[in-house]
Design an enzyme around this catalytic site. Structure first.
Site, PDB file in Angstrom:
ATOM      1  N   ASN A  21       0.870  -1.187   0.000  1.00  9.74           N
ATOM      2  CA  ASN A  21       0.000   0.000   0.000  1.00  9.74           C
ATOM      3  C   ASN A  21       0.896   1.222   0.000  1.00  9.74           C
ATOM      4  OD1 ASN A  21      -2.884  -1.006   0.343  1.00  9.74           O
ATOM      5  ND2 ASN A  21      -1.715  -2.199   1.856  1.00  9.74           N
ATOM      6  N   GLU A  22       1.135   1.720  -1.192  1.00  8.91           N
ATOM      7  CA  GLU A  22       2.073   2.818  -1.365  1.00  8.91           C
ATOM      8  C   GLU A  22       1.431   4.133  -0.906  1.00  8.91           C
ATOM      9  OE1 GLU A  22       4.772   1.530  -1.723  1.00  8.91           O
ATOM     10  OE2 GLU A  22       5.345   1.023  -3.760  1.00  8.91           O
ATOM     11  N   PRO A  23       2.242   5.178  -0.679  1.00  9.86           N
ATOM     12  CA  PRO A  23       1.685   6.474  -0.298  1.00  9.86           C
ATOM     13  C   PRO A  23       0.539   6.867  -1.234  1.00  9.86           C
ATOM     14  CG  PRO A  23       4.057   6.541  -0.199  1.00  9.86           C
ATOM     15  CD  PRO A  23       3.707   5.210  -0.765  1.00  9.86           C
TER      16      PRO A  23
END
Ligand code: F6R
Length: 637
Positions: free
Chosen positions: A160-162
């Site tokens: 879950n990337e920025p």
């Protein structure tokens, strides 16, 4: 279970810190094992959410040990992995399926039909359905009992990337720059790292009954602080965990280093004002206020939580002078000691005038990159300088570079009519192998030797350049490193013996070593552990009583200024000379195999860091130098 009372101001997530990576991993493994056995006794299945990456490896090792030695069974365990790269062959060595098999599944009695990992090789049209089914499957097993997490340097959990939303569920995601850079070493280069992955969503993770996030090493320190102490933000997905009621962050000392309770303990607690803490507080205050130490006022102390400290001194000036002098005394142009000088307040003793010095370099270029200026001074000032290269560094040479050297030998032999069928065989074998080599695949032995020889030649060239006698160059080729892959063998008896023999044969007055205490899995840390163990075995010998150990920082960061015990200044000419010394390592120039997220070349990183150290001293009110190399003393007695 890890005690969950949070008593620290500033921290919005329950956080525990361990000084040893081993105890940390064992504690978490024990918690997982407790959940499994407890549920087993009730005839229930345990649903584990598992992570990959470097951090959980020791936890998995401990679980395997418990399975083998303590009868822990995984028969009633269901596993869901957080994520998987998208569009890789399922059997690719970098796939998380392979990782899980190698690091856990193949070694315990888990039922493989109950081990789920997002697919890597399905067609794009099927991805959405696959993700929905993954969510449904987790729910069908009653949800995750325990979710193990790592944290990316960008704050990701899972992938879950920025920018990931709090309500996100399992889905296809595009990996960001930092994530792909960090994964580059597994794939050979960054361009080989997949651009996408399937990951559980933030909401999927947040539904777990218990979450433990593990972070180790200093490269995680800043992001850990933001996640634990900062606001909840989509830019740091790990900060969402502040909203989960049963999460613990488990950190080693290095990953915890930026937390307020560690960095500025006087803001969270009563502190014992010893010399070290005073130096830390005063330098921190000066840096924060951007003032030289001698210009700090009583107001500055009072307004920044340091009135306690001030009260210990008659006048603010006494406190300032005290710390200023300590910093001043760390600066020396005589790293091997200044002959004939009063050495009461100098970092090194004056006697013996000519010392035997042993520089340990984990890879063949760390000596010149991290302490090239000091190295040169030690040689110029007449000490007997030895360098011991601990590993061959052979995995960090590009294939075409190795091929070029093999071809050179082949052409050389032809040119001078030297008949060498062995050289021809090696050349054609390398040629054949490289034609079909897959990304990240282990090299054949001959190619590894060639790569090692390239690095050996470069190290010898640097030593010649600096002026080290050929007899004083030692290539230890420690066996733990020789796997041909990023994954190394555990350091062992043979490694310790080689290092100890080297020290014993030289009987040094000074040892320099790369002090990367931070990176729990990196080669530098393993090399340092090897030196510590060897010294521990030798310390009762007479020669060791007259030996001091200095640690330089091997990676990109520098020691915090309050920790530095010796700072060796460099003139502009010395900086340039060091640069030329680094240039001898041609295989590590112009885009290296393991570039990481920092696109600067090694000489640039070294110069920036040495300039920053000098600049910091200057900002604190000390003399202005072009650059400085910094060292911390390690006391082994
Ligand atoms: C792995 C995963 C990632 C890693 C994180 C830290 O399955 O989902 O979030 O946990 O990137 O990786 P390491 O431990 O290698 O620093």
């Amino acid at each position: 279970m890890l005690n969950q009372t949070n008593t620290f101001l500033f921290e919005k997530i329950h956080t525990v810190i361990y000084s040893s990576a081993e105890i940390l991993s064992k504690t978490i493994a024990a918690e997982i094992a407790d959940i499994i056995t407890e549920k087993q006794s009730r005839g229930e299945k345990t649903v584990l959410g598992l992570a990959t990456g470097s951090t959980p490896k020791e936890i998995y090792k401990e679980l395997i040990r418990m399975y083998r030695e303590e009868g822990l069974s995984f028969k009633n365990v269901v596993c869901f992995n957080l994520d998987e790269y998208y569009a890789l062959p399922a059997n690719a060595c970098q796939s998380y399926r392979q990782y899980m098999k190698e690091n856990l599944f193949n070694h315990v009695d888990v039922d493989m039909s109950l081990c789920f990992i997002p697919a890597t090789d399905i067609i794009q049209q099927d991805v959405k359905k696959h993700c929905e089914a993954y969510e449904e499957k987790i729910a069908a097993f009653g949800g995750l009992d325990f979710q193990l997490l790592g944290i990316g340097r960008n704050g990701h959990i899972g992938f879950n990337e920025p920018g990931s939303h709090i309500n996100s569920v399992t889905r296809l995601i595009t990996l960001d720059f930092t994530t792909r850079s960090d994964a580059a070493c597994e794939f050979g280069t960054k361009s080989n790292v997949p651009r996408k992955a399937i990951t559980m969503g933030v909401a999927t993770i947040m539904k777990a009954k218990r979450i433990v996030l593990v972070a180790m090493g200093e490269r995680k320190a800043e992001i850990v602080k933001k996640a634990v102490e900062g606001p909840v933000t989509e830019f740091i997905p790990a900060s969402y965990l502040q909203g989960h009621n049963n999460t613990t962050f488990v950190l080693d000392n290095s990953a915890a280093a930026a937390l307020t309770r560690i960095k500025t303990p006087w803001l969270t607690d009563d502190v014992n004002w010893d010399v070290k803490t005073i130096k830390k507080a005063v330098t921190h205050l000066a840096i924060t206020l951007n003032k030289p130490i001698l210009k700090l006022t009583a107001n500055d102390y009072n307004e920044n939580g340091l009135s306690d400290l001030l009260a210990l001194y008659k006048q603010v000036h006494d406190l300032n002078i005290d710390v200023f002098n300590q910093l001043q005394q760390t600066i020396t142009g005589w790293p091997g000691g200044k002959p004939g000088a009063d050495d009461t307040n100098r970092p090194e003793r004056a006697w013996p005038e000519k010392k035997r010095v042993l520089i340990f370099s984990p890879h063949p270029d760390d000596d010149i990159i991290s302490m090239g200026g000091t190295f040169q001074r030690l040689v110029d000032q007449g000490h007997e300088v030895h360098v011991a290269y601990q590993t061959s560094g052979n995995i960090a040479v590009a294939d075409d570079e190795a091929f070029r050297f093999a071809e050179f030998v082949y052409d050389f032999n032809n040119q001078f009519a030297i008949k060498s069928p062995e050289a021809e065989n090696i050349f054609s074998e390398a040629l054949e192998f490289l034609k079909t080599k897959e990304n990240g695949k282990k090299d054949i032995q001959s190619l590894r030797y060639i790569k090692g020889l390239i690095r050996k030649g470069e190290a010898k060239s640097t030593c010649r350049f600096v002026g080290v006698h050929t007899d004083n160059i030692h290539f230890l080729n420690l066996p733990f490193y020789e796997t041909g892959t990023i994954e190394k063998k555990p350091i062992g008896e043979e490694d310790y013996r080689i290092i100890a023999n080297c020290i014993e044969s030289i009987k040094p007055h000074q040892i320099y070593a790369a002090g990367d205490l931070a990176d729990p899995h990196g080669t530098h840390k393993v090399c340092l552990d090897g030196i510590f163990e060897a010294i521990h075995r030798l310390k009762y010998n007479d020669f060791m009583k007259d030996c001091r150990v200095w640690l330089y920082k091997g990676a990109w960061a520098e020691w915090d200024i309050d920790l530095i015990e010796m700072a060796v200044p460099m003139s502009p000419d010395q900086v340039l000379k060091k640069r030329y010394g680094i240039f001898k390592h041609q295989s590590q120039k112009d885009g290296v195999v393991f570039q990481g997220a920092d696109s600067r070349e090694f000489w640039q990183r070294a110069e920036d860091r040495n300039r920053e150290t000098a600049c910091l001293y200057n900002k604190l009110g000390l003399a202005e130098y072009e650059a400085m190399e910094a060292f911390v003393r390690w006391h082994f007695a």
